[in-house]
Motif scaffolding. Structure first.
Motif, short mmCIF file in Angstrom:
data_model
loop_
_atom_site.label_atom_id
_atom_site.label_comp_id
_atom_site.label_asym_id
_atom_site.label_seq_id
_atom_site.Cartn_x
_atom_site.Cartn_y
_atom_site.Cartn_z
N LYS A 151 0.83 -1.22 0.00
CA LYS A 151 0.00 0.00 0.00
C LYS A 151 0.85 1.25 0.00
CE LYS A 151 -3.83 2.14 2.52
NZ LYS A 151 -4.77 2.01 3.64
N GLN A 152 1.92 1.25 0.80
CA GLN A 152 2.77 2.44 0.89
C GLN A 152 3.46 2.71 -0.44
OE1 GLN A 152 3.20 4.61 3.44
NE2 GLN A 152 4.52 5.79 2.08
N LYS A 153 4.01 1.63 -1.05
CA LYS A 153 4.71 1.79 -2.32
C LYS A 153 3.77 2.24 -3.42
CE LYS A 153 7.56 -0.75 -5.60
NZ LYS A 153 8.15 -2.05 -5.94
N ASP A 154 2.58 1.62 -3.44
CA ASP A 154 1.62 1.98 -4.47
C ASP A 154 1.17 3.42 -4.31
OD1 ASP A 154 -0.10 0.96 -6.69
OD2 ASP A 154 -1.70 1.58 -5.34
N GLY A 155 0.99 3.81 -3.05
CA GLY A 155 0.59 5.19 -2.81
C GLY A 155 1.67 6.16 -3.26
N ASP A 156 2.93 5.79 -3.04
CA ASP A 156 4.03 6.64 -3.48
C ASP A 156 4.06 6.77 -4.99
OD1 ASP A 156 4.76 6.99 -0.89
OD2 ASP A 156 6.36 5.48 -0.91
N GLU A 157 3.79 5.64 -5.71
CA GLU A 157 3.80 5.68 -7.17
C GLU A 157 2.70 6.58 -7.70
OE1 GLU A 157 3.54 1.74 -8.57
OE2 GLU A 157 5.60 1.20 -8.02
N GLU A 158 1.51 6.46 -7.10
CA GLU A 158 0.40 7.31 -7.54
C GLU A 158 0.71 8.78 -7.27
OE1 GLU A 158 -3.44 6.35 -6.27
OE2 GLU A 158 -3.41 4.30 -7.05
N LEU A 159 1.29 9.02 -6.09
CA LEU A 159 1.61 10.40 -5.73
C LEU A 159 2.64 10.96 -6.69
CD1 LEU A 159 0.86 12.43 -3.51
CD2 LEU A 159 2.90 11.71 -2.28
N ASP A 160 3.60 10.11 -7.08
CA ASP A 160 4.62 10.54 -8.02
C ASP A 160 4.01 10.90 -9.37
OD1 ASP A 160 7.45 10.76 -8.94
OD2 ASP A 160 6.81 9.14 -10.24
N ALA A 161 3.06 10.06 -9.82
CA ALA A 161 2.43 10.33 -11.11
C ALA A 161 1.58 11.59 -11.06
CB ALA A 161 1.58 9.14 -11.53
N GLU A 162 0.85 11.74 -9.94
CA GLU A 162 -0.05 12.90 -9.83
C GLU A 162 0.72 14.18 -9.58
OE1 GLU A 162 -2.75 11.86 -6.78
OE2 GLU A 162 -3.69 10.23 -7.91
N ASN A 163 1.84 14.08 -8.86
CA ASN A 163 2.59 15.28 -8.50
C ASN A 163 3.75 15.57 -9.45
OD1 ASN A 163 0.95 15.64 -6.31
ND2 ASN A 163 2.33 14.64 -4.85
N ARG A 164 3.79 14.90 -10.59
CA ARG A 164 4.86 15.16 -11.55
C ARG A 164 4.79 16.63 -11.96
NH1 ARG A 164 8.36 12.35 -14.32
NH2 ARG A 164 9.15 13.05 -16.34
N PRO A 165 5.93 17.31 -11.97
CA PRO A 165 5.91 18.73 -12.35
C PRO A 165 5.30 18.92 -13.74
CG PRO A 165 8.07 18.09 -11.50
CD PRO A 165 7.28 16.83 -11.66
N ALA A 166 4.70 20.05 -13.94
CA ALA A 166 4.08 20.36 -15.23
C ALA A 166 4.44 21.78 -15.63
CB ALA A 166 2.56 20.20 -15.15
N TRP A 167 4.40 22.03 -16.92
CA TRP A 167 4.68 23.37 -17.43
C TRP A 167 3.59 24.32 -16.96
CZ3 TRP A 167 9.38 23.80 -19.27
CH2 TRP A 167 9.99 22.69 -19.85
N ASN A 168 3.98 25.55 -16.65
CA ASN A 168 3.00 26.53 -16.21
C ASN A 168 2.04 26.92 -17.31
OD1 ASN A 168 4.10 26.61 -13.65
ND2 ASN A 168 5.50 28.29 -14.13
N SER A 169 2.51 26.84 -18.56
CA SER A 169 1.66 27.21 -19.69
C SER A 169 2.19 26.54 -20.95
CB SER A 169 1.63 28.73 -19.89
OG SER A 169 2.92 29.20 -20.26
N LYS A 170 1.34 26.49 -21.96
CA LYS A 170 1.76 25.93 -23.24
C LYS A 170 2.89 26.76 -23.85
CE LYS A 170 1.29 23.25 -26.92
NZ LYS A 170 0.00 22.94 -27.54
N LEU A 171 2.84 28.08 -23.67
CA LEU A 171 3.88 28.96 -24.20
C LEU A 171 5.23 28.62 -23.60
CD1 LEU A 171 4.81 31.41 -25.84
CD2 LEU A 171 4.17 32.86 -23.89
N GLN A 172 5.26 28.37 -22.30
CA GLN A 172 6.51 28.04 -21.63
C GLN A 172 7.11 26.76 -22.20
OE1 GLN A 172 6.83 26.49 -17.40
NE2 GLN A 172 7.45 28.61 -17.05
N TYR A 173 6.26 25.78 -22.46
CA TYR A 173 6.72 24.52 -23.03
C TYR A 173 7.26 24.70 -24.45
CZ TYR A 173 6.29 20.09 -25.52
OH TYR A 173 6.52 19.02 -26.32
N ILE A 174 6.52 25.43 -25.28
CA ILE A 174 6.96 25.66 -26.66
C ILE A 174 8.29 26.41 -26.67
CG2 ILE A 174 6.43 26.91 -28.79
CD1 ILE A 174 4.84 24.38 -28.51
N LEU A 175 8.43 27.40 -25.81
CA LEU A 175 9.68 28.16 -25.74
C LEU A 175 10.83 27.26 -25.29
CD1 LEU A 175 8.56 31.59 -24.22
CD2 LEU A 175 9.21 31.10 -26.58
#
Length: 727
Positions: free
Chosen positions: A47-71
């Protein structure tokens, strides 16, 4: 359980059931196979490991905007090569005619493979190691090879940023320090430095003041402390930009990606106003159509396309892995590819507008020097005054008048003409002098800028542009290392980034000794070209032939909301692999035909001289190629013979946002129930009992089968009574 579920509809219907298990799974609520007692791997649920994996997937950093990613993607793909490599290739390979093979190869190789890397990164949401471990575990070495190549390239690429930093700070003075040759005292008399007088002021400043270069790669000469400090500053900038991942590097990209375009446009406007700029541009784009039939032109165009987009490095995959699942990566691939192309054309216009101006300046200087020689010959009666056309005025001598005199003298003094030592002073000859790389940026362009009004301002702008171009590419290159390592080994981001930069700086000291420029040349020529070509071929094969082009196209349809053009199906499956195989073969032949060597600056001769690498340098060169390619066969052997886990026991029947469904779609019909319930179809009980008792996620059914390891993956298959909504 939802009333409109297929299972519910079937329970209230007397119709014969024909749906396959895969069809049912595709329409039902998502199941977490680890939490459910419907366990197809025999794994116990942590349960702990699985929870960590889900948290990792959900908390993966993301670009603030599409413009930032394209740049970020533009900043990574548009680099120093667009400014100093593409214009040289364009001039060398037929001017405007070179644009045709480049554009064709961009469309049939560059765009499809760039789209492929964007798509797999976005779909699997991991760095290069995780992506290729998922798609084909036995080819998991692709990710590790990419990391090694990124490391090698990052080592010397940051040295170029260090050089630009040195020139940037030297630009804050007037006149520019490379505008005139220095004077040295010879007793009571000040004379011009001999090395500078025999070459030029900009050449002298580059080789002696900046690099303080030795005569060969075998002469180390010790560290150049000025370049060492600049390299430290360069790695500090990269470390600060990368330390928080895309949260910090994304913000840097707003400036580092856009500022070069501001500078290029300013230089283009200023360049077009310079005398002779049109000559340079006309020379540049005058097509030499016969060059289009030369296979070497197509090989160099393919290589430039390949490196211009950053294919195989892992940076493209790393950046796209921070995207949302429904992002239109096809649009991104097309946009970035053509922005890259038009940036190269813009930089070419700028370069040849400025070089056209420089050619006119140098041609005028040639006319003046040779006119003085002619006057000397006239005064000493070596030449007769009758040879000079009456309309020629030596005080206002034009290039046209000089050429007329030159032809007359050459005709009359045919037998003794060479003894006169006169030059033709043709503008075409000046424009045909090919320069690329550091020769273009730090010698030819700097010399042209010394003739600009307000030259320090333009010099500051130019080298600040180079710093930003290099920084954008370095962020992408370092992301190709940090993202897959952090994803795979779960190391702390800040600690790993700082450690990586410190280690790279220490190793990079080899490039800031007096012979360091020769090592930069070696790494640039040999550390990446062949290994990266192999990496991209294997990427293409892994997706198109192992994972399956049809399956991949279906995944893209689900992700994008529309089916990509059939053009991509055929390019991925046939065209790109064949073209890349031809490119790899041509590269190997080129390595065999061209003797491994480098251009050394000989101080006593004040000139460049081609030298062959000594034996120990050849050993380093070969080691670079082998080391960068080694993970490919090593990982294949280890996983083929089960010496390490290939990750195949992580087979999941879940379908969550951000994850791909593993191998249900390609199961044979008679394997579907075996996949879910047991190993032998005949042993499989009815897939849908009428009544089930819910025992909870941690409970087992009386029908539970043995969980002892068995079969290829060492896993047992469990059949349990679960809620209908979980099927």
């Amino acid at each position: 359980m939802p009333k409109n579920s297929k299972v519910t509809q079937r329970e209230h219907s007397s119709e014969h059931v024909t749906e396959s298990v895969a069809d049912l799974l595709a329409h039902e609520e998502p199941v977490d196979y680890k939490r459910s007692v419907l366990n197809v791997t025999g794994e116990t649920w942590d349960k702990q490991k699985d929870g960590d994996e889900e948290l990792d997937a959900e908390n993966r950093p993301a670009w603030n905007s599409k413009l930032q990613y394209i740049l970020a993607q533009i900043g990574y793909s548009v680099g120093l090569g667009n400014v100093w490599r593409f214009p040289y290739l364009c001039q060398k390979n037929g001017g405007g005619a070179y644009l045709v093979p480049y554009l064709v190869l961009l469309i049939i190789i560059g765009l499809p493979l760039f789209f492929l890397e964007l798509a797999v990164g976005q779909r699997i949401r991991r760095g290069s190691i995780g992506v290729w471990n998922y798609i084909c575990p036995r080819l998991g070495g692709i990710g590790y090879a990419s990391c090694l190549v990124c490391f090698f390239v990052g080592l010397y690429y940051n040295v170029i940023i260090g050089w630009s930093i040195f020139y940037f700070f030297k630009s804050f003075q007037y006149p520019l320090p490379w505008s005139e040759c220095p004077l040295v005292k010879n007793g009571s008399v000040a004379v011009v430095e001999t090395e500078c007088e025999r070459s030029s002021a900009t050449t002298y400043f580059w080789y002696r003041e900046t690099l303080d270069i030795s005569n060969s790669i075998s002469e180390s000469g010790g560290l150049n402390w000025k370049m060492t400090l600049c390299l430290l500053v360069a790695w500090s900038l990269v470390g600060l930009a990368m330390i928080k991942g895309i949260q910090s590097s994304g913000k840097v990209m707003y400036f580092s990606s856009l500022f070069p375009y501001v500078v290029l446009v300013c230089f283009l406007v200023r360049g077009l106003l310079l005398r002779g700029a049109v000559d340079g541009i006309m020379h540049m784009f005058t097509p030499k159509l016969d060059k289009m039939l030369d296979p070497q032109v197509w090989r160099e165009a393919a290589t430039q396309v390949f490196f211009a987009l950053g294919l195989g490095f892992g940076g493209v995959i790393a950046f796209s892995s921070y995207n949302k699942q429904d992002n239109n990566c096809h649009f991104d691939a097309t946009l970035v590819s053509f922005i890259n192309f038009f940036t190269s054309v813009l930089a070419t216009l700028v370069v040849f507008a400025v070089l056209g101006f420089k050619a006119n300046i140098m041609n005028e200087k040639c006319v003046v020097e040779n006119a003085e020689k002619i006057l000397g010959y006239l005064n000493t009666n070596v030449l007769s005054h009758d040879l000079i056309p009456p309309h020629v005025n030596f005080s206002h001598l034009t290039a046209k008048d000089y050429n007329e005199m030159y032809r007359v003298i050459m005709t009359v003094k045919e037998g003794h003409f060479k003894e006169l030592g006169l030059d033709a002073c043709l503008l075409e000859d000046e424009l045909n002098k090919s320069v690329q790389g550091t020769g273009l940026a730090f010698i030819a362009f700097t010399e042209a800028m010394t003739h600009f009004p307000a030259s320090p301002f333009w010099s500051v702008m130019f080298f600040l542009m180079l710093i930003n171009l290099g920084l954008g590419s370095m962020i992408g290159t370092m992301s190709g290392i940090t993202t897959p390592i952090i994803d795979t080994f779960k190391v702390r981001k800040e600690v790993f980034t700082v450690g990586c930069c410190i280690f790279a700086f220490v190793v990079g000291l080899i490039f800031v000794q007096r012979s360091g420029n020769y090592f930069v040349t070696m790494f640039d020529d040999y550390s990446a070209t062949l290994p990266l070509t192999v990496v991209v071929i294997l990427e293409n094969i892994a997706v198109a032939w192992i994972y399956g082009t049809k399956k991949f196209m279906q995944e893209l349809t689900e992700m994008l909301g529309f089916r990509p053009y059939q053009f991509y199906y055929y390019t991925w499956k046939y065209v790109s692999p064949i073209c890349m195989a031809v490119l790899m073969t041509a590269s190997i032949i080129q390595l065999g035909v061209s003797p491994p060597g480098y251009s050394a600056w000989i101080r006593e001769e004040a000139a460049e001289k081609f030298l062959f690498y000594p034996t120990w340098a050849m050993a380093i060169l070969i080691s670079l190629i082998i080391l960068a390619s080694l993970p490919l066969p090593l990982v294949f052997i280890l996983r083929q013979f089960h010496l390490v886990s290939d990750g195949s026991n992580a087979l999941s029947v879940t379908y969550k946002k951000g994850r791909m469904m593993k191998d249900i779609s390609n199961l044979e019909d008679n394997d579907e129930t075996r996949f879910i319930l047991s190993k032998v179809p005949s042993e499989t009980p009815s897939p849908m009992p009428t009544h089930r008792s819910y025992l909870g996620p941690g409970s087992s059914s009386p029908m539970e089968m043995s969980s002892a390891p068995n079969g290829r993956y060492g896993s047992g298959y469990l059949l349990a009574s679960t809620p209908e909504s979980e099927l």
